[in-house]
Design an enzyme around this catalytic site. Structure first.
Site, PDB file in Angstrom:
ATOM      1  N   GLY A  36       0.580  -0.973   0.053  1.00  0.00           N
ATOM      2  CA  GLY A  36      -0.044  -0.511   0.185  1.00  0.00           C
ATOM      3  C   GLY A  36       1.131   0.856  -0.209  1.00  0.00           C
ATOM      4  N   HIS A  37       1.951   1.353   0.768  1.00  0.00           N
ATOM      5  CA  HIS A  37       2.816   2.553   0.726  1.00  0.00           C
ATOM      6  C   HIS A  37       3.590   2.774  -0.555  1.00  0.00           C
ATOM      7  CE1 HIS A  37       2.969   0.734   5.414  1.00  0.00           C
ATOM      8  NE2 HIS A  37       2.823   2.571   5.033  1.00  0.00           N
ATOM      9  N   LYS A 151      -7.179   4.452   2.974  1.00  0.00           N
ATOM     10  CA  LYS A 151      -7.807   3.502   4.002  1.00  0.00           C
ATOM     11  C   LYS A 151      -7.906   4.242   4.353  1.00  0.00           C
ATOM     12  CE  LYS A 151      -4.779   0.600   6.649  1.00  0.00           C
ATOM     13  NZ  LYS A 151      -5.456   1.283   8.148  1.00  0.00           N
ATOM     14  N   GLN A 155      -8.067  10.480   7.838  1.00  0.00           N
ATOM     15  CA  GLN A 155      -7.289  11.308   8.157  1.00  0.00           C
ATOM     16  C   GLN A 155      -7.099  12.043   6.850  1.00  0.00           C
ATOM     17  OE1 GLN A 155      -3.104   9.734   9.557  1.00  0.00           O
ATOM     18  NE2 GLN A 155      -3.182   9.361   7.325  1.00  0.00           N
ATOM     19  N   SER A 187      -2.031  -2.427   5.995  1.00  0.00           N
ATOM     20  CA  SER A 187      -1.863  -2.630   7.204  1.00  0.00           C
ATOM     21  C   SER A 187      -0.998  -2.868   8.071  1.00  0.00           C
ATOM     22  CB  SER A 187      -3.184  -2.267   7.831  1.00  0.00           C
ATOM     23  OG  SER A 187      -2.846  -1.490   9.473  1.00  0.00           O
TER      24      SER A 187
HETATM   25  O1  PAF Z   1      -0.469   7.369   7.662  1.00  0.00           O
HETATM   26  C1  PAF Z   1       0.272   7.388   8.396  1.00  0.00           C
HETATM   27  O2  PAF Z   1       1.103   6.938   8.548  1.00  0.00           O
HETATM   28  C2  PAF Z   1       0.589   8.292   9.613  1.00  0.00           C
HETATM   29  O3  PAF Z   1      -0.906   8.891  10.389  1.00  0.00           O
HETATM   30  C3  PAF Z   1       1.119   9.886   8.901  1.00  0.00           C
HETATM   31  C4  PAF Z   1       0.483  10.829   7.960  1.00  0.00           C
HETATM   32  C5  PAF Z   1       2.482   9.872   8.488  1.00  0.00           C
HETATM   33  C6  PAF Z   1       1.370  10.860  10.169  1.00  0.00           C
HETATM   34  O4  PAF Z   1       2.327  10.338  11.136  1.00  0.00           O
END
Ligand code: PAF
Length: 285
Positions: A36-37, A151, A155, A187
């Site tokens: 995902g990243h 996901k 945020q 995740s």
């Molecule tokens: O989504 C995340 O991994 C964190 O909340 C982030 C945006 C890197 C902030 O620490």
């Protein structure tokens, strides 16, 4: 790929790129990277010639009983993945570099209202920690755009609101959730699941899909749908935190005439707190 640990080194490189007229895309992460990243990095690379990612497990966004101490820290492996993905620069600061004074004495950035619902209702202060660290990272990296996963939809909405309210010159880009073949959203916390829990985990996504299907079929008793879903999750072995149907952009409860909705779920399974969400498009009546 360059790896830097100080704000000064980061600024030197980004300033050089900007002087050369190159746009910079930024992917903030807490590490323990999964596909995902890497999808976020791939999107960043499509959108700008220079890409920066950060890895920082942010103490300010963890509650006192949460998994800050045990959160997986896998910098060497993460660096290899990011280099292979074609990232230009990885910023991996220490806590002292990010927060040179005790946390309680540091200025914080708070978005009102949106953090009061969904994950924010049970993780008090969590989103203040997120908006504070993301503001600091934006000021350090000065990116033209920043990429976040859908996901963590709440945020994403909160960061968009923050960027708009504070007139930050950063375009916020959302990327759809990457899933395992059985539907489980990727995740870092999936690593906490035992084999037995891993077999149950896709039920979260299936429960969201079932609710989406009923909405598309015309059902509008949101409360009944939510209660049924929570019952199903509990029967499968989860401890549900919330299962809620909301509007996607302001996270308000729907009035009934909306054509775009989003369904949000969070539930504990053993040590893991899993979250997921799904968009629902409804034809106008
Ligand atoms: O989504 C995340 O991994 C964190 O909340 C982030 C945006 C890197 C902030 O620490």
């Amino acid at each position: 790929m360059q790896i830097v640990h100080s704000i000064a080194e980061l600024r030197t490189q980004v300033t050089a790129w900007k002087r050369a007229g190159e746009r910079v895309a930024f992917v903030p992460t807490m590490g323990n990277l999964h596909r995902g990243h890497l999808q976020l990095v791939a999107r960043a690379r499509e959108l700008a010639p220079r890409t920066v990612a950060s890895i920082f497990v942010n103490p300010l966004q963890f509650g006192p009983n949460e998994d800050y101490a045990g959160y997986p820290r896998t910098l060497d492996e993460d660096s290899r993945h990011l280099a292979a993905a074609g990232l230009d620069l990885l910023f991996a600061p220490s806590v002292a570099e990010m927060y040179p004074r005790p946390l309680a004495t540091m200025t914080q950035v708070t978005v009102p209202e949106l953090p009061a619902v969904l994950c924010g209702a049970s993780r008090l202060g969590h989103f203040d920690g997120v908006t504070t660290v993301v503001s600091k990272l934006f000021n350090m990296v000065q990116p033209d755009l920043a990429v976040f996963g859908e996901k963590d939809w709440q945020q994403l909405v909160i960061i968009r609101r923050m960027a708009a309210d504070l007139d930050l010159p950063v375009n916020i880009v959302g990327v759809p959730t990457v899933r395992e073949a059985d539907g489980l959203a990727l995740s870092s916390r999936n690593g906490y699941l035992s084999a037995e829990q891993r077999a149950i985990a896709p039920t979260l996504h299936r429960t969201l899909q079932a609710a989406a299907q009923r909405l598309r079929a015309g059902e509008r008793d949101y409360a009944a749908l939510e209660t049924q879903a929570q019952t199903n999750l509990a029967a499968a072995g989860f401890q549900p935190d919330y299962f809620e149907i909301r509007r996607p952009d302001d996270l308000c409860r729907p009035g009934g005439a909306e054509t775009e909705l989003r369904i949000f779920a969070a539930a504990r399974l053993g040590r893991a707190r899993l979250i997921d969400n799904l968009p629902v498009h409804l034809d106008p009546r």
